[in-house]
Design a protein around this motif. Sequence first.
Motif, short mmCIF file in Angstrom:
data_model
loop_
_atom_site.label_atom_id
_atom_site.label_comp_id
_atom_site.label_asym_id
_atom_site.label_seq_id
_atom_site.Cartn_x
_atom_site.Cartn_y
_atom_site.Cartn_z
N SER A 1 0.86 -1.18 0.00
CA SER A 1 0.00 0.00 0.00
C SER A 1 0.90 1.23 0.00
CB SER A 1 -0.88 0.02 1.25
OG SER A 1 -0.06 0.13 2.41
N MET A 2 0.33 2.40 -0.24
CA MET A 2 1.11 3.64 -0.19
C MET A 2 1.73 3.82 1.19
SD MET A 2 1.23 5.52 -3.02
CE MET A 2 1.37 7.21 -2.44
N GLU A 3 0.96 3.50 2.22
CA GLU A 3 1.45 3.67 3.60
C GLU A 3 2.64 2.75 3.86
OE1 GLU A 3 -1.72 3.16 2.74
OE2 GLU A 3 -2.54 5.16 3.14
N ARG A 4 2.54 1.52 3.37
CA ARG A 4 3.63 0.57 3.61
C ARG A 4 4.88 0.97 2.83
NH1 ARG A 4 3.57 -5.97 2.52
NH2 ARG A 4 5.64 -6.37 3.35
N LEU A 5 4.68 1.49 1.63
CA LEU A 5 5.83 1.92 0.82
C LEU A 5 6.56 3.08 1.47
CD1 LEU A 5 4.30 1.65 -2.75
CD2 LEU A 5 6.35 0.46 -1.96
N LYS B 1 6.99 10.07 -1.16
CA LYS B 1 5.70 10.03 -1.84
C LYS B 1 5.85 9.76 -3.33
CE LYS B 1 3.29 13.82 -2.37
NZ LYS B 1 2.42 14.99 -2.08
N VAL B 2 6.83 10.40 -3.97
CA VAL B 2 6.99 10.26 -5.42
C VAL B 2 7.31 8.81 -5.79
CG1 VAL B 2 8.39 10.91 -7.42
CG2 VAL B 2 7.66 12.66 -5.79
N LYS B 3 8.29 8.21 -5.11
CA LYS B 3 8.66 6.82 -5.43
C LYS B 3 7.53 5.86 -5.06
CE LYS B 3 13.68 6.66 -5.69
NZ LYS B 3 13.90 8.06 -5.99
N ALA B 4 6.79 6.14 -3.98
CA ALA B 4 5.65 5.30 -3.61
C ALA B 4 4.59 5.32 -4.70
CB ALA B 4 5.06 5.77 -2.28
N ILE B 5 4.34 6.49 -5.26
CA ILE B 5 3.37 6.61 -6.36
C ILE B 5 3.87 5.86 -7.59
CG2 ILE B 5 2.37 8.25 -8.02
CD1 ILE B 5 2.19 10.26 -5.67
N GLN B 6 5.17 5.98 -7.89
CA GLN B 6 5.74 5.26 -9.03
C GLN B 6 5.51 3.75 -8.90
OE1 GLN B 6 9.78 6.89 -8.61
NE2 GLN B 6 9.68 7.55 -10.74
N ILE B 7 5.82 3.21 -7.73
CA ILE B 7 5.70 1.77 -7.52
C ILE B 7 4.25 1.34 -7.56
CG2 ILE B 7 6.11 -0.10 -5.86
CD1 ILE B 7 8.58 1.59 -4.93
N SER B 8 3.35 2.12 -6.97
CA SER B 8 1.92 1.81 -7.02
C SER B 8 1.42 1.77 -8.45
CB SER B 8 1.12 2.83 -6.21
OG SER B 8 1.44 2.75 -4.84
#
Length: 234
Positions: free
Chosen positions: A70-74, A82-89
């Motif tokens: 999830s975004m929270e876990r990332l 936030k940017v890399k979490a969005i990329q991976i999602s």
Amino acid sequence: MNQSNTIKEIPELERPYEKCERRGAASLSDEELLAVLLRTGTRGENALALARRILYHAGETGILGIHQFSMERLTAIKGIGKVKAIQISCISELAKRLSKASYQEALCFSEPGTIARYYMEDLRHGKQEQMKLLMLNTKSRLIGETDISKGTVNASLITPRELFIEALQKSAVYIIIIHNHPSGDPTPSRDDLLITKRIFDAGSLIGIELLDHIIIGNNCYMSFREEGMLLERI
């Protein structure tokens, strides 16, 4: 390889970008593919090392673990903002959509195998049970789908009334229900049997036929229709 090296400090033949250009994307490892998409690492850690840490974070077993984040876990992973979490999602969602698109042309709602393959990537990675309702017209074409349960699929929590209200609003003639087993084993539970019987019986009364109940496992499925369980009225 020193994980603190920048990508430019890695020998050219080992750099993911150059390797991809020279030999094609298929030649890259999972870590290299993710590193290319992430583009940069973090302070003291190059993109390859960061990709490796993401793929094997908290006991995950490689690339399939990306679907569990999830975004929270990332963002809880050191070096992931936030940017890399969005990329991976987005990578995860893109993979699911590509998989579905590849089966779309072959999708036939009279063939359980094609339905299972189409929804496989959407459902097989889930850590909770999720049930979908597929609604079809007189020509057995999909006219709508909706999630009807997330969490434990329990016979006492899913009422045919709510399900058929949705189907009637769409003027559906046939319905199919499909859900996943996080264990990976698609063998139906007692609750699965009870839910299917209740929906089948209710549909028979109001003229909306339950064509199938498909249970998704890990790259496998079980179809009540293929097993003859609907004909036996369960």
